[in-house]
Design a protein around this motif. Sequence first.
Motif, PDB file in Angstrom:
ATOM      1  N   ASN A   1      55.129  45.104  44.782  1.00 25.87           N
ATOM      2  CA  ASN A   1      56.326  45.620  45.451  1.00 25.87           C
ATOM      3  C   ASN A   1      56.041  46.875  46.276  1.00 25.87           C
ATOM      4  O   ASN A   1      56.733  47.159  47.256  1.00 25.87           O
ATOM      5  CB  ASN A   1      57.397  45.941  44.408  1.00 25.87           C
ATOM      6  CG  ASN A   1      57.902  44.677  43.726  1.00 25.87           C
ATOM      7  OD1 ASN A   1      57.994  43.645  44.367  1.00 25.87           O
ATOM      8  ND2 ASN A   1      58.199  44.757  42.433  1.00 25.87           N
ATOM      9  N   PHE A   2      54.996  47.618  45.867  1.00 26.84           N
ATOM     10  CA  PHE A   2      54.728  48.897  46.517  1.00 26.84           C
ATOM     11  C   PHE A   2      53.651  48.791  47.598  1.00 26.84           C
ATOM     12  O   PHE A   2      53.201  49.825  48.107  1.00 26.84           O
ATOM     13  CB  PHE A   2      54.308  49.936  45.465  1.00 26.84           C
ATOM     14  CG  PHE A   2      55.340  50.138  44.390  1.00 26.84           C
ATOM     15  CD1 PHE A   2      56.501  50.866  44.638  1.00 26.84           C
ATOM     16  CD2 PHE A   2      55.166  49.569  43.137  1.00 26.84           C
ATOM     17  CE1 PHE A   2      57.444  51.038  43.653  1.00 26.84           C
ATOM     18  CE2 PHE A   2      56.113  49.730  42.153  1.00 26.84           C
ATOM     19  CZ  PHE A   2      57.270  50.470  42.404  1.00 26.84           C
ATOM     20  N   ASP A   3      53.215  47.586  47.932  1.00 27.20           N
ATOM     21  CA  ASP A   3      52.158  47.428  48.939  1.00 27.20           C
ATOM     22  C   ASP A   3      52.717  47.248  50.349  1.00 27.20           C
ATOM     23  O   ASP A   3      51.961  47.106  51.300  1.00 27.20           O
ATOM     24  CB  ASP A   3      51.244  46.257  48.579  1.00 27.20           C
ATOM     25  CG  ASP A   3      50.362  46.585  47.394  1.00 27.20           C
ATOM     26  OD1 ASP A   3      49.908  47.735  47.325  1.00 27.20           O
ATOM     27  OD2 ASP A   3      50.158  45.700  46.536  1.00 27.20           O
ATOM     28  N   GLY A   4      54.042  47.193  50.491  1.00 25.39           N
ATOM     29  CA  GLY A   4      54.629  47.147  51.825  1.00 25.39           C
ATOM     30  C   GLY A   4      54.502  48.506  52.514  1.00 25.39           C
ATOM     31  O   GLY A   4      54.306  49.531  51.873  1.00 25.39           O
ATOM     32  N   GLY A   5      54.661  48.512  53.841  1.00 22.63           N
ATOM     33  CA  GLY A   5      54.575  49.772  54.580  1.00 22.63           C
ATOM     34  C   GLY A   5      54.034  49.548  55.970  1.00 22.63           C
ATOM     35  O   GLY A   5      53.943  48.409  56.474  1.00 22.63           O
ATOM     36  N   VAL A   6      53.640  50.659  56.598  1.00 24.12           N
ATOM     37  CA  VAL A   6      53.099  50.614  57.964  1.00 24.12           C
ATOM     38  C   VAL A   6      51.578  50.665  57.867  1.00 24.12           C
ATOM     39  O   VAL A   6      51.012  51.622  57.334  1.00 24.12           O
ATOM     40  CB  VAL A   6      53.631  51.791  58.799  1.00 24.12           C
ATOM     41  CG1 VAL A   6      53.005  51.771  60.191  1.00 24.12           C
ATOM     42  CG2 VAL A   6      55.146  51.733  58.893  1.00 24.12           C
ATOM     43  N   TYR A   7      50.911  49.621  58.366  1.00 22.22           N
ATOM     44  CA  TYR A   7      49.454  49.546  58.350  1.00 22.22           C
ATOM     45  C   TYR A   7      48.922  49.808  59.766  1.00 22.22           C
ATOM     46  O   TYR A   7      49.502  49.314  60.766  1.00 22.22           O
ATOM     47  CB  TYR A   7      48.987  48.191  57.856  1.00 22.22           C
ATOM     48  CG  TYR A   7      49.137  48.015  56.365  1.00 22.22           C
ATOM     49  CD1 TYR A   7      48.064  48.225  55.511  1.00 22.22           C
ATOM     50  CD2 TYR A   7      50.355  47.659  55.800  1.00 22.22           C
ATOM     51  CE1 TYR A   7      48.203  48.087  54.137  1.00 22.22           C
ATOM     52  CE2 TYR A   7      50.512  47.523  54.433  1.00 22.22           C
ATOM     53  CZ  TYR A   7      49.427  47.730  53.601  1.00 22.22           C
ATOM     54  OH  TYR A   7      49.566  47.594  52.241  1.00 22.22           O
ATOM     55  N   SER A   8      47.833  50.541  59.865  1.00 20.33           N
ATOM     56  CA  SER A   8      47.239  50.894  61.160  1.00 20.33           C
ATOM     57  C   SER A   8      45.764  50.552  61.151  1.00 20.33           C
ATOM     58  O   SER A   8      45.096  50.658  60.124  1.00 20.33           O
ATOM     59  CB  SER A   8      47.405  52.393  61.437  1.00 20.33           C
ATOM     60  OG  SER A   8      48.754  52.783  61.346  1.00 20.33           O
ATOM     61  N   CYS A   9      45.276  50.170  62.337  1.00 22.79           N
ATOM     62  CA  CYS A   9      43.843  49.938  62.530  1.00 22.79           C
ATOM     63  C   CYS A   9      43.387  50.858  63.663  1.00 22.79           C
ATOM     64  O   CYS A   9      43.914  50.775  64.782  1.00 22.79           O
ATOM     65  CB  CYS A   9      43.570  48.477  62.871  1.00 22.79           C
ATOM     66  SG  CYS A   9      41.811  48.125  63.125  1.00 22.79           S
ATOM     67  N   LYS A  10      42.442  51.753  63.377  1.00 24.02           N
ATOM     68  CA  LYS A  10      41.951  52.713  64.364  1.00 24.02           C
ATOM     69  C   LYS A  10      40.504  52.363  64.711  1.00 24.02           C
ATOM     70  O   LYS A  10      39.689  52.144  63.812  1.00 24.02           O
ATOM     71  CB  LYS A  10      42.027  54.140  63.832  1.00 24.02           C
ATOM     72  CG  LYS A  10      41.512  55.184  64.836  1.00 24.02           C
ATOM     73  CD  LYS A  10      41.444  56.570  64.207  1.00 24.02           C
ATOM     74  CE  LYS A  10      42.825  57.174  64.085  1.00 24.02           C
ATOM     75  NZ  LYS A  10      42.755  58.601  63.642  1.00 24.02           N
ATOM     76  N   ALA A  11      40.213  52.268  66.019  1.00 28.33           N
ATOM     77  CA  ALA A  11      38.852  52.009  66.502  1.00 28.33           C
ATOM     78  C   ALA A  11      38.355  53.267  67.210  1.00 28.33           C
ATOM     79  O   ALA A  11      39.069  53.831  68.056  1.00 28.33           O
ATOM     80  CB  ALA A  11      38.828  50.810  67.436  1.00 28.33           C
ATOM     81  N   MET A  12      37.117  53.696  66.895  1.00 27.18           N
ATOM     82  CA  MET A  12      36.589  54.950  67.437  1.00 27.18           C
ATOM     83  C   MET A  12      35.137  54.758  67.877  1.00 27.18           C
ATOM     84  O   MET A  12      34.374  54.087  67.196  1.00 27.18           O
ATOM     85  CB  MET A  12      36.641  56.044  66.361  1.00 27.18           C
ATOM     86  CG  MET A  12      38.030  56.329  65.805  1.00 27.18           C
ATOM     87  SD  MET A  12      37.974  57.387  64.320  1.00 27.18           S
ATOM     88  CE  MET A  12      37.367  56.191  63.132  1.00 27.18           C
ATOM     89  N   ASN A  13      34.794  55.345  69.036  1.00 25.71           N
ATOM     90  CA  ASN A  13      33.393  55.524  69.415  1.00 25.71           C
ATOM     91  C   ASN A  13      33.258  56.825  70.204  1.00 25.71           C
ATOM     92  O   ASN A  13      34.205  57.622  70.271  1.00 25.71           O
ATOM     93  CB  ASN A  13      32.858  54.298  70.173  1.00 25.71           C
ATOM     94  CG  ASN A  13      33.498  54.117  71.542  1.00 25.71           C
ATOM     95  OD1 ASN A  13      34.230  54.985  72.017  1.00 25.71           O
ATOM     96  ND2 ASN A  13      33.232  52.983  72.178  1.00 25.71           N
TER      97      ASN A  13
END
Length: 447
Positions: free
Chosen positions: A410-422
Amino acid sequence: NNANAYLTSAEAAEAPASEEPKPPTPPPPPPKEPTSAPVDLFVEDKNDTSVAIIWSQPETIGLSGLDGYIIEICKDGTEDWNAVNEDLQKSCRYIIKNQTTGDRLKIRVVAVNAGGRSPPGILPEAVLVKEVADRPKVRLPRYLRQRYVARVGDKINLTIPFTGKPKPVVTWTKNGQPLDTKKVNIRSTERDSILFIRAADREDSGVYEICVKVEGFEDKASFTLQIVELPGPPASVKIVDTWGFNVALEWTPPTDNGNTEITGYTVQKADKKTGDWFTVLEHYHRLNATISDLIMGNTYKFRVFSENKCGLSESAAVTKSVAKIVKTGIDYKPPDYKEHNFSEAPKFTTSLNDRVTTVGYSAKLLCSVRGFPKPKIQWMKNQMIIGDDPKYRQICVQGICSLEIRKPGNFDGGVYSCKAMNDHGEATVTCKLEVKRKSVIADADKK
């Protein structure tokens, strides 16, 4: 008539008065008689200090019944009979205890009732007080008749049953030498012997032999214990030749095979540009191979893993040199212009999409990114870096990035982000993950 009357009255006067009748006399009680002798007396078992006997009740018991039995013994050559039971024995079995080893005893059993003692039931021969010798026999379990293989660190607990009387003397050896009792524990009973090793290592491998002895007899059995682990990498690997789109490799077996035979090799290639490894051969048995279908213009290095029944070696042997696939027959002249700069900041070519999943059902988030040099990928939940949390599985291959949330709660919902860096910049995409309860979905279906 008067005379007759007189006589009659005179007779009546002389007749005595009538007596009352007496009760009948009861018959005398039957004589109390003992039973006949107990029958079928014989020795059931014996050891160094006791003799177990059994018998059958007398054939004739009579009206006086049977109260019990007295067991009597005397040493052979004497007639000094002594009872061994203080109370009458009710059953037809008795163990004569606390005797001296080597004595010869005469044994008899007498039945007792109100009539007294019966004639005795006597053993035909004197009994020697000594364990009945039974030749020893080791009964090696079927799974130990072939090589017994275990991994380093495993607990070894092997039970070897045997027979023999009196209690056999048990000895163990390993490769013909006494066991190291600091590492191997042995516990023996009258029926079996247990070999126990808390955490096995390769030094515990060898031929173990158990010997059981009873007086002048003995029996032996042996089995082979093999403790194995992952092998080491091949000792060396090298590029022998390069032609067209092919590379010939050779390698040598590992110096450490993990104490078991090598079952094969796994060969992988990596392009120098990406550095990503791909398997080209698995469970390969030879020590040389030709790798084909390589791409023109790419430069490759190779590595080889060893394999045994425990799995692949933890490390691999890597080629020191590289193989460059060039086009044959053409003299390549480099152009005069400057080489194009392919450097590019990260850019997501496919963004993340919002997802809805159910409690307990794994969900996967997907996106794709490009950039040069290859961007570093970082996943976040509610702006917190996920890192190496085992609940999540992060994969990024050829620019395709995925995050698998294993059996979300139940607590795994939310806003997920993927950041790419170089070195040239960074880019971020986000999505929302909603985790619904099963009951909520079930109620919605009903409506």
